[in-house]
Design a protein around this motif. Structure first.
Motif, mmCIF file in Angstrom:
data_model
loop_
_atom_site.group_PDB
_atom_site.id
_atom_site.type_symbol
_atom_site.label_atom_id
_atom_site.label_comp_id
_atom_site.label_asym_id
_atom_site.label_seq_id
_atom_site.Cartn_x
_atom_site.Cartn_y
_atom_site.Cartn_z
ATOM 1 N N VAL A 189 -11.626 0.177 -15.112
ATOM 2 C CA VAL A 189 -10.781 1.042 -14.914
ATOM 3 C C VAL A 189 -9.994 1.924 -16.053
ATOM 4 O O VAL A 189 -9.343 1.117 -16.957
ATOM 5 C CB VAL A 189 -9.513 0.608 -13.926
ATOM 6 N N GLU A 190 -10.424 2.826 -16.297
ATOM 7 C CA GLU A 190 -9.636 3.550 -17.340
ATOM 8 C C GLU A 190 -8.696 4.520 -17.144
ATOM 9 O O GLU A 190 -8.491 4.692 -16.081
ATOM 10 C CB GLU A 190 -10.719 4.956 -17.972
ATOM 11 N N SER A 191 -7.822 4.446 -18.176
ATOM 12 C CA SER A 191 -6.499 5.380 -18.047
ATOM 13 C C SER A 191 -6.192 5.984 -19.477
ATOM 14 O O SER A 191 -6.969 5.840 -20.360
ATOM 15 C CB SER A 191 -5.324 4.530 -17.665
ATOM 16 N N GLN A 248 -15.410 -4.667 -12.324
ATOM 17 C CA GLN A 248 -14.605 -3.315 -12.281
ATOM 18 C C GLN A 248 -14.112 -2.959 -13.649
ATOM 19 O O GLN A 248 -13.313 -3.707 -14.098
ATOM 20 C CB GLN A 248 -13.420 -3.393 -11.110
ATOM 21 N N TYR A 293 -22.194 -1.577 -16.266
ATOM 22 C CA TYR A 293 -20.902 -1.549 -15.765
ATOM 23 C C TYR A 293 -20.393 -0.490 -16.127
ATOM 24 O O TYR A 293 -20.468 0.057 -17.240
ATOM 25 C CB TYR A 293 -20.134 -2.815 -15.933
ATOM 26 N N TRP A 294 -19.818 0.554 -15.124
ATOM 27 C CA TRP A 294 -19.203 1.935 -15.542
ATOM 28 C C TRP A 294 -18.040 1.920 -14.644
ATOM 29 O O TRP A 294 -17.757 1.594 -13.856
ATOM 30 C CB TRP A 294 -20.017 2.853 -15.090
ATOM 31 N N GLY A 295 -16.838 2.435 -15.456
ATOM 32 C CA GLY A 295 -15.666 3.189 -14.809
ATOM 33 C C GLY A 295 -15.867 4.316 -14.463
ATOM 34 O O GLY A 295 -16.883 5.010 -14.079
ATOM 35 N N GLN A 296 -14.852 4.871 -13.682
ATOM 36 C CA GLN A 296 -14.790 6.267 -12.908
ATOM 37 C C GLN A 296 -14.554 7.363 -14.149
ATOM 38 O O GLN A 296 -14.881 8.508 -13.593
ATOM 39 C CB GLN A 296 -13.896 6.089 -11.840
ATOM 40 N N GLY A 297 -13.822 6.994 -15.060
ATOM 41 C CA GLY A 297 -13.703 7.918 -16.029
ATOM 42 C C GLY A 297 -12.349 8.522 -16.181
ATOM 43 O O GLY A 297 -11.552 8.263 -15.039
ATOM 44 N N THR A 298 -11.869 9.075 -17.217
ATOM 45 C CA THR A 298 -10.652 9.699 -17.551
ATOM 46 C C THR A 298 -10.841 11.005 -18.273
ATOM 47 O O THR A 298 -11.467 10.976 -19.368
ATOM 48 C CB THR A 298 -9.595 8.849 -18.231
ATOM 49 N N CYS A 344 -9.125 0.537 -21.162
ATOM 50 C CA CYS A 344 -10.250 0.327 -19.983
ATOM 51 C C CYS A 344 -9.923 -1.073 -19.534
ATOM 52 O O CYS A 344 -10.250 -1.938 -20.517
ATOM 53 C CB CYS A 344 -11.509 0.533 -20.493
ATOM 54 N N TYR A 358 -16.054 7.663 -20.362
ATOM 55 C CA TYR A 358 -16.073 6.666 -19.312
ATOM 56 C C TYR A 358 -16.234 5.427 -20.221
ATOM 57 O O TYR A 358 -16.772 5.335 -21.287
ATOM 58 C CB TYR A 358 -17.538 6.740 -18.798
#
Length: 125
Positions: free
Chosen positions: A5-7, A3, A115-120, A22, A94
């Motif tokens: 997770v970006e912020s 997983q 693998y990819w995050g959901q983006g910010t 990330c 991303y």
């Protein structure tokens, strides 16, 4: 299950700075490449920067000298420091990663990243 997770996204005035972390979890091995991609509405996703397992960075021409990609392996966290932001940097950003690999990293082909995050969202005005 990996997983990402970006912020750190937000709205900033032109010339300002943002730092995107990330956080990676579920990794049972060190990734081969980690990268940042971005996508604006109506545009294709484009690579921004990548970093290899041994810390070698690659940058897209328009961000070289303004953005810095880095990682903290002890925290399983990838970073993108963005300085001198321009309105054309506005996009969803991303985080992406690959399994271990023997060859170098690219930002030209997002299909290489598993693998990819959901983006910010980053908005520069």
């Amino acid at each position: 299950h990996v997983q990402l997770v970006e912020s750190g996204g937000g709205s900033v005035q032109a010339g300002g700075s943002l730092r995107l972390p990330c956080a990676a979890s579920g990794l049972t091995y060190s990734p081969g490449c980690m990268a940042w991609f971005r996508q604006s509405p109506g545009e294709e996703r484009e690579g921004v920067a990548a970093i290899s397992s041994d810390g070698i960075p690659t940058y897209e021409d328009s961000v070289r000298g303004r953005f810095t990609i880095s990682k903290d392996n002890t925290k399983n966290t990838l970073y993108l420091q963005m300085n001198s932001l321009k309105p054309e940097d506005t996009a969803m950003y991303y985080c992406a990663g690959t399994p271990p690999r023997l060859w170098g990293c690219t930002i030209d082909d997002s299909d290489e990243y598993n693998y990819w995050g959901q983006g910010t969202q980053v908005t520069v005005s």
